[in-house]
Write an enzyme that holds these catalytic residues in place. Structure first.
Site, mmCIF file in Angstrom:
data_model
loop_
_atom_site.group_PDB
_atom_site.id
_atom_site.type_symbol
_atom_site.label_atom_id
_atom_site.label_comp_id
_atom_site.label_asym_id
_atom_site.label_seq_id
_atom_site.Cartn_x
_atom_site.Cartn_y
_atom_site.Cartn_z
ATOM 1 N N HIS A 307 0.846 -1.186 0.000
ATOM 2 C CA HIS A 307 0.000 0.000 0.000
ATOM 3 C C HIS A 307 0.882 1.236 0.000
ATOM 4 C CE1 HIS A 307 -3.091 2.865 1.173
ATOM 5 N NE2 HIS A 307 -3.935 1.973 0.685
ATOM 6 N N ASP A 364 -7.972 -5.417 0.013
ATOM 7 C CA ASP A 364 -8.479 -6.304 -1.034
ATOM 8 C C ASP A 364 -8.110 -7.767 -0.837
ATOM 9 O OD1 ASP A 364 -9.746 -4.337 -2.604
ATOM 10 O OD2 ASP A 364 -7.790 -3.664 -3.320
HETATM 11 N N1 ACO Z 1 4.209 -7.737 -4.678
HETATM 12 C C1 ACO Z 1 5.550 -7.705 -4.833
HETATM 13 N N2 ACO Z 1 6.299 -6.586 -4.680
HETATM 14 C C2 ACO Z 1 5.660 -5.453 -4.363
HETATM 15 C C3 ACO Z 1 4.268 -5.409 -4.182
HETATM 16 C C4 ACO Z 1 3.528 -6.615 -4.353
HETATM 17 N N3 ACO Z 1 2.197 -6.627 -4.194
HETATM 18 N N4 ACO Z 1 3.890 -4.147 -3.881
HETATM 19 C C5 ACO Z 1 5.018 -3.422 -3.871
HETATM 20 N N5 ACO Z 1 6.088 -4.205 -4.163
HETATM 21 C C6 ACO Z 1 7.495 -3.785 -4.192
HETATM 22 C C7 ACO Z 1 7.787 -2.960 -5.443
HETATM 23 O O1 ACO Z 1 8.193 -3.789 -6.515
HETATM 24 C C8 ACO Z 1 8.899 -2.064 -4.940
HETATM 25 O O2 ACO Z 1 10.095 -2.848 -4.873
HETATM 26 P P1 ACO Z 1 11.541 -2.140 -5.132
HETATM 27 O O3 ACO Z 1 11.690 -1.139 -4.025
HETATM 28 O O4 ACO Z 1 12.484 -3.259 -5.084
HETATM 29 O O5 ACO Z 1 11.433 -1.487 -6.479
HETATM 30 C C9 ACO Z 1 8.515 -1.772 -3.484
HETATM 31 O O6 ACO Z 1 7.718 -2.896 -3.087
HETATM 32 C C10 ACO Z 1 7.687 -0.493 -3.335
HETATM 33 O O7 ACO Z 1 6.526 -0.606 -4.125
HETATM 34 P P2 ACO Z 1 5.946 0.533 -5.051
HETATM 35 O O8 ACO Z 1 5.342 -0.102 -6.261
HETATM 36 O O9 ACO Z 1 6.938 1.621 -5.238
HETATM 37 O O10 ACO Z 1 4.790 1.079 -4.104
HETATM 38 P P3 ACO Z 1 3.598 2.007 -4.536
HETATM 39 O O11 ACO Z 1 3.248 2.785 -3.328
HETATM 40 O O12 ACO Z 1 3.900 2.766 -5.779
HETATM 41 O O13 ACO Z 1 2.423 0.969 -4.925
HETATM 42 C C11 ACO Z 1 0.631 -0.546 -4.731
HETATM 43 C C12 ACO Z 1 1.434 0.567 -4.044
HETATM 44 C C13 ACO Z 1 0.160 -0.072 -6.099
HETATM 45 C C14 ACO Z 1 -0.587 -0.843 -3.876
HETATM 46 C C15 ACO Z 1 1.530 -1.807 -4.856
HETATM 47 O O14 ACO Z 1 1.900 -2.257 -3.571
HETATM 48 C C16 ACO Z 1 0.838 -2.919 -5.627
HETATM 49 O O15 ACO Z 1 0.870 -2.934 -6.855
HETATM 50 N N6 ACO Z 1 0.162 -3.887 -4.916
HETATM 51 C C17 ACO Z 1 -0.569 -4.938 -5.590
HETATM 52 C C18 ACO Z 1 -1.914 -4.414 -6.091
HETATM 53 C C19 ACO Z 1 -2.889 -4.143 -4.968
HETATM 54 O O16 ACO Z 1 -3.075 -4.964 -4.078
HETATM 55 N N7 ACO Z 1 -3.563 -2.983 -5.046
HETATM 56 C C20 ACO Z 1 -4.570 -2.581 -4.075
HETATM 57 C C21 ACO Z 1 -4.071 -1.487 -3.185
HETATM 58 S S1 ACO Z 1 -5.247 -1.035 -1.976
HETATM 59 C C22 ACO Z 1 -6.391 -0.152 -2.827
HETATM 60 O O17 ACO Z 1 -6.107 0.585 -3.724
HETATM 61 C C23 ACO Z 1 -7.746 -0.312 -2.477
#
Ligand code: ACO
Length: 429
Positions: A307, A364
């Site tokens: 998140h 979720d």
């Molecule tokens: N699985 C694996 N790795 C992940 C995940 C995941 N679900 N989420 C984040 N990471 C990693 C990223 O690859 C990144 O790694 P790095 O530092 O080595 O590059 C690090 O964690 C930081 O993640 P970001 O993508 O920069 O975080 P951001 O805040 O931009 O994204 C998000 C947040 C979109 C929710 C992301 O965690 C994600 O895509 N999760 C999966 C989709 C999801 O569950 N979405 C629902 C969110 S809640 C809502 O909107 C209701």
């Protein structure tokens, strides 16, 4: 005296006002920075940008706290209802008895949509995604209410607009479902509450009336309360962005629904269940999926994990997980998907990759398991999220349009394209 911060650019000092929220959140006001210095701030994806000041909900991502109008969501889930929480979010306080009765009456009163709209649903192919239908229908609904589209509304008209939409979006969602399964549309009943009416419109057929069940009603109420608002998330920011052009609430909500659809946002609840089912079908265990999520050469992410704001367990996920067990026990369902979800959570939470990046289950991760137990089809999961988020979107729109200082939202950019060049006729290229 108002506090300021000093910014030194090439020896020129600029004073930036400091803003502090009621929970101690701090910001630099850069609103006049470009006019004073020629510089803008650059913050792709707005990871460090406050777009507004808002009094609706508060998140402490480090502590894992979420409050609506100051009240903790756990307390609201225990003591309140989705309807009361909707009032709280939209009008800023818990309603008194009279206010609450009037509000519920108004919402119930507006539950009919124009009969002509029924033909809109039948024009969609049966496999159409209900999020596409919902977004289109919410926008289309506006044409039947020209009196509610004025950019400058009286308080009374704004209230009418709000209660119409709060009531009708749920009807449109249920109709979209009925269309997808080829069943007749069902209308609300006066003796049922808001959510029971939604379930009734979804599941009553001419042969079998929907039978209210207290455990299920409570679980749905809790799910909707937990989805009701989450400050400046992607869809809410979209609603505010569209609303800032003084487009009407129908248009703003329709845009918010589209933003929610994406798998990185509300669409994740559908993606989670599909992921859990594919783990189950593959029989290969959760480790392979955890490894895939860690592999930077692979686009796969653990859906329902991570998140932007929470760096602790999402407080909503913790509550939903509890209700998951309750609902499945109550319905006597032994769902291997829930076991896989718990196993996946355990595997991720003890893995260095997830620990270092502070990735926890989000709202979720477990919600789809409850929806599945209630026989809600997978492609309706994000619609359920949209219905839950509706009062939050409305509250933010109301806060925005009632702000006398409201301006159209219009970010800037740093241009990185070609410098000025001449147009070349096609035969010279
Ligand atoms: N699985 C694996 N790795 C992940 C995940 C995941 N679900 N989420 C984040 N990471 C990693 C990223 O690859 C990144 O790694 P790095 O530092 O080595 O590059 C690090 O964690 C930081 O993640 P970001 O993508 O920069 O975080 P951001 O805040 O931009 O994204 C998000 C947040 C979109 C929710 C992301 O965690 C994600 O895509 N999760 C999966 C989709 C999801 O569950 N979405 C629902 C969110 S809640 C809502 O909107 C209701």
């Amino acid at each position: 005296m108002n506090k300021t911060a000093k910014l030194d650019i090439d020896g020129h000092i600029y004073e930036l006002p400091l803003i502090e929220g009621t929970e101690g959140e701090k910001a630099l006001d850069v609103g006049r920075l470009r006019a004073q210095s020629g510089y803008i701030t650059l913050d792709p994806a707005f990871a460090n940008t406050g777009a507004c000041q808002s009094a609706i909900s508060f998140i402490d991502g480090e502590l894992g706290t979420l409050r609506y109008r100051g009240i903790d969501i756990a307390e609201l889930c225990e003591k309140s209802t989705f309807m009361e929480v909707s009032y709280l979010l939209i009008y800023g306080h818990l309603p008194g008895e009279e206010e609450y009765t009037r509000f519920k009456e108004k919402v119930h009163h507006h539950s009919l949509i124009h009969e002509d709209m029924k033909s809109f649903f039948t024009s969609y192919p049966g496999h159409a995604h209900p999020m596409a239908i919902l977004s289109a229908m919410v926008c289309s609904l506006s044409v039947y209410h020209p009196e509610l589209l004025q950019p400058e509304q009286s308080d009374e008209d704004r209230d009418q607009t709000i209660t119409h939409l709060l009531s009708k979006v749920r009807v449109l969602a249920a109709f979209a479902y009925k269309r997808s399964v080829g069943e007749a549309f069902v209308y609300t009943r006066p003796e049922l509450d808001y959510l029971s009416n939604f379930m009734h419109m979804m599941f009553t057929t001419p042969m079998r009336p929907f039978e209210p069940d207290e455990v299920i009603r409570k679980a749905l109420d809790v799910l909707f309360i937990l989805h009701a608002d989450h400050e400046q998330n992607c869809s809410t920011s979209t609603v505010r962005m569209v609303g800032s052009s003084k487009a009407n609430l129908f248009a703003a909500l329709s845009a918010g629904i589209c933003a929610l659809w994406g798998p990185l946002h509300g669409g994740a609840n559908q993606a989670v269940i599909e992921m859990l089912e594919s783990i189950h079908a593959s029989g290969s265990g959760t480790k392979r999926y955890v490894d895939m999520a860690k592999d930077k050469g692979n686009h796969f992410k653990l859906m329902g994990f991570g998140h932007r704001v929470y760096k602790k367990y999402d407080p909503r996920a913790a509550i939903i997980k509890k209700y998951c067990d309750q609902v499945l026990n109550h319905l006597g369902i032994d769902n291997p998907i829930l076991e896989i979800a718990k196993e996946l959570e355990e595997a991720a939470l003890t893995d260095d990759y997830f620990i270092e990046r502070q990735l926890y289950p989000n709202v979720d991760f477990y919600s789809g398991i409850i929806y599945r137990a209630l026989k809600i089809p997978t492609n309706m999961f994000t619609v359920m999220f949209a219905l839950g988020r509706l009062p939050g979107w409305i509250a933010h729109w109301k806060e925005l349009v009632e702000d006398p200082g409201m301006k159209i939202a219009r970010p800037r950019q740093i241009y990185t394209g070609s410098r000025e060049q001449q147009y070349l006729p096609i035969d010279e290229r």
